[in-house]
Structures are given as structure tokens and as C-alpha cells.
Design an enzyme around this catalytic site. Sequence first.
Site, mmCIF file in Angstrom:
data_model
loop_
_atom_site.group_PDB
_atom_site.id
_atom_site.type_symbol
_atom_site.label_atom_id
_atom_site.label_comp_id
_atom_site.label_asym_id
_atom_site.label_seq_id
_atom_site.Cartn_x
_atom_site.Cartn_y
_atom_site.Cartn_z
ATOM 1 N N GLY A 19 0.822 -1.213 0.000
ATOM 2 C CA GLY A 19 0.000 0.000 0.000
ATOM 3 C C GLY A 19 0.854 1.261 0.000
ATOM 4 N N TYR A 36 20.790 -22.510 -0.563
ATOM 5 C CA TYR A 36 21.013 -21.103 -0.926
ATOM 6 C C TYR A 36 20.680 -20.874 -2.400
ATOM 7 C CZ TYR A 36 23.223 -16.620 -1.733
ATOM 8 O OH TYR A 36 23.445 -15.310 -2.092
#
Length: 180
Positions: free
Chosen positions: A90, A137
Site C-alpha cells: 500500500g 542457498y
Amino acid sequence: RNPERSLAALAELRDAVPDAQVDMIIADLAELAQAKRAAAEIHSLTDRIDVLLNNAGGIGKERVVTSEGNEAVFAGNHIGPFLLTREVLGLLRAAAQKGAQGAVRVINTSSSAAELTPGLDWENLQMLEDHKASPAYCNVKLANLMFTRSLGQVLAGDGIVVKAVHPGVVATNFSSYGDD
């Protein structure tokens, strides 16, 4: 993640630019409750975000499960930044409504390590079972790229640009934490 280093950096920034408003929010994004808290703190400090840089990166030698049940590398590198981004959408959209098209950006730090994975195992996404540090990873950095592409498509209509960057090799002890 390190309050002492963060406070030193905050003091350095305030000294360098004394007229700027510089705020610090400390959160371990591997803990999703902290990611949500950080987002709430950001909301309390501003009504817009012009640039969000998700710069999480970390690897561990062994599987670590957070207090919330997530694998720490996957949570800290991907789930936490994903949640933080979602919680501040937002504020990004508010900035985009007031700015030029493409001026608001989300930048996710990924890695060329994403190219080393054969793909994500959706049955064991966080590698909670059969965990290996380097493949975990690589997988999380692929997840970063997938998130970046998807978010970019979602936010394009709002005029928000979403990109991923690979910082290259950096002069830290980062790679000493992975497996051999």
C-alpha cells in the site's frame, strides 16, 4: 540483525546528512512475526515508500529451524522479504500514485547462484529434509527471482518497477558459512 552495528551505521548516516530524517528498524526477517512488526513500524513512520530494497542474503553450514518452524536461510532470504513487501504494498502504491511512471521501485537482491539449481522441489521447498547448505542457498535465490518476476507483473499496472540484482562477489566472509 546486529543492533550495535546498526546503531553505528545510523549515527554515521545522521552525521553525514544531518538534515535528513533517518530511522532504523531492526528485525530478523527469518522470523515472520518480526517482518510483520517491521512493516507495522514502517507504516507508523511514513505514508509512502519510493524504493524498497530487499537485500537479504545469508547461508548457513547446517539446517536451522526458526521458532516458527521455517528453515532459517529460506525464511530470511525469501519468506521474510516476501512478507515485508506484501505488508508495505500500500505504501509503494501510494508513492506510485504521486510520482512519475516507473519512479517507484522494488529491488530484490538475488544471486547468480540461482543458475546452479536444477529447480525447486515443491514437496521440500525449504529443504527441511535432506538439507544441504549450498543447494538450499541456490534454491532460495531462484525463489527470489521467481518472486521478482511475478511481483513485477502484478505491479506493472501501478507503474511500479520490480527488478532483481546480483551484487557479484563482495569482500565479506559470506561464503565461509556454506558447505564445502
